[in-house]
Scaffold this motif. Structure first.
Motif, mmCIF file in Angstrom:
data_model
loop_
_atom_site.group_PDB
_atom_site.id
_atom_site.type_symbol
_atom_site.label_atom_id
_atom_site.label_comp_id
_atom_site.label_asym_id
_atom_site.label_seq_id
_atom_site.Cartn_x
_atom_site.Cartn_y
_atom_site.Cartn_z
ATOM 1 N N VAL A 225 0.836 -1.204 0.000
ATOM 2 C CA VAL A 225 0.000 0.000 0.000
ATOM 3 C C VAL A 225 0.866 1.248 0.000
ATOM 4 O O VAL A 225 0.498 2.275 -0.590
ATOM 5 N N GLU A 226 2.029 1.194 0.627
ATOM 6 C CA GLU A 226 2.932 2.349 0.584
ATOM 7 C C GLU A 226 3.460 2.584 -0.823
ATOM 8 O O GLU A 226 3.668 3.727 -1.228
ATOM 9 N N ARG A 227 3.663 1.521 -1.575
ATOM 10 C CA ARG A 227 4.159 1.663 -2.946
ATOM 11 C C ARG A 227 3.038 1.956 -3.943
ATOM 12 O O ARG A 227 3.307 2.170 -5.132
ATOM 13 N N GLY A 228 1.802 1.915 -3.478
ATOM 14 C CA GLY A 228 0.683 2.193 -4.364
ATOM 15 C C GLY A 228 0.235 1.008 -5.186
ATOM 16 O O GLY A 228 -0.463 1.166 -6.194
ATOM 17 N N LYS A 229 0.579 -0.216 -4.764
ATOM 18 C CA LYS A 229 0.119 -1.412 -5.467
ATOM 19 C C LYS A 229 -1.341 -1.672 -5.113
ATOM 20 O O LYS A 229 -1.713 -1.671 -3.941
ATOM 21 N N VAL A 230 -2.156 -1.904 -6.095
ATOM 22 C CA VAL A 230 -3.587 -2.072 -5.844
ATOM 23 C C VAL A 230 -3.918 -3.487 -5.396
ATOM 24 O O VAL A 230 -4.815 -3.694 -4.573
ATOM 25 N N ILE A 231 -3.220 -4.488 -5.897
ATOM 26 C CA ILE A 231 -3.418 -5.880 -5.480
ATOM 27 C C ILE A 231 -2.069 -6.447 -5.048
ATOM 28 O O ILE A 231 -1.087 -6.351 -5.782
ATOM 29 N N VAL A 232 -2.039 -7.008 -3.859
ATOM 30 C CA VAL A 232 -0.821 -7.612 -3.330
ATOM 31 C C VAL A 232 -1.102 -9.080 -3.031
ATOM 32 O O VAL A 232 -2.034 -9.400 -2.282
ATOM 33 N N VAL A 233 -0.314 -9.959 -3.624
ATOM 34 C CA VAL A 233 -0.406 -11.402 -3.376
ATOM 35 C C VAL A 233 0.905 -11.836 -2.716
ATOM 36 O O VAL A 233 1.927 -11.941 -3.396
#
Length: 268
Positions: A225-233
């Protein structure tokens, strides 16, 4: 510890155990003050006592299965004068068994926690999160949202898929206000989850490579979320499985899910 994080609290729902508690610990390590909420006051107070040496921690118990709880929780946060910069919608659980094995009130309560509460809390707190100029929303979804539904997982996969789509739209809507929105999609994770659903014995038969640690999941979500990734797996294995699920024919993946559902879910 003196916080070097931007001003504002992180509200973590379902913070009494599992991924929620791990996310709270990770934010505390990063100097972010916390608002912890869940039903189990004793567990919340234990966690708060552990973390207060690092950051300021507020405890506000809430039962998010009550439709009035999100409004009451938001009002109490405002009454205490606590600026919320980060919202972690983590509260959740599973209802084991096929759809018709449970009465409708059981499903309605589940939907209230998993969809209603997360949606309403976001709506009520989003103005403050936007106003911070560097807000964050972390929705704890599941790898189940990214593959075809399994037998005995009728509503669970569906609500987690909702959180993914909800996160994607929120991310687009709020990007110009400095707000990052992420759906965290872990696979099987060591926590109380399977004890509550009564599937611990069944799940213990899965290979070790299928399991993730809560600390690693929490760190992946917050980093994402800090890097602005919308989906993290989190986890290489699950990222590979997601790739395969996206590129193999739907009928094949659905067939594989059908053949393996009884190994991981109560279906009666």
């Amino acid at each position: 510890m003196v916080s070097t994080a931007p001003a504002g609290y992180a509200l973590v729902t379902g913070a009494s155990s599992g991924i929620g508690a791990a996310i709270a610990r990770e934010y505390a390590q990063r100097g972010v003050p916390l608002i912890l909420t869940a039903r189990r006051v004793d567990k919340l107070e234990q966690l708060a006592a552990e973390l207060r040496g690092k950051v300021q921690v507020e405890v506000i118990p809430a039962d998010l299965s009550d439709p009035k709880a999100p409004e009451i929780l938001a009002a109490e946060i405002q009454r205490r004068g606590l600026p919320v910069r980060i919202l972690v919608n983590n509260a959740g659980y599973g209802v084991p068994g096929r759809y018709l094995t449970k009465d409708w009130p059981t499903h309605a309560q589940f939907l209230q926690v998993m969809v209603g509460a997360a949606s309403e809390l976001t709506w009520r707190l989003l103005p403050a999160i936007r106003a911070s100029g560097h807000g964050r929303i972390l929705n704890v979804a599941s790898f189940a949202a990214l593959v075809p539904g399994a037998d005995g997982q009728t509503l669970y996969a569906a609500v987690k898929a909702y959180l993914v789509r909800f996160s994607e739209s929120l991310a687009l809507e709020n990007l110009d206000r400095g707000v990052h929105v992420t759906a965290l999609c872990p696979g099987f994770t060591w926590s109380e989850f399977h004890d509550v659903t009564g599937t611990r014995e069944m799940m213990s038969k899965l290979p070790k490579w299928a399991w993730l640690e809560t600390d690693a999941v929490a760190k992946a979500g917050i980093d994402g979320v800090e890097r602005g990734k919308v989906i993290v797996v989190p986890g290489r294995v699950y990222r590979l499985l997601r790739f395969l699920a996206k590129h193999l024919p739907d009928s094949l993946v659905l067939g594989l899910m059908g053949r393996n559902s009884k190994k991981i879910r109560k279906v009666d």
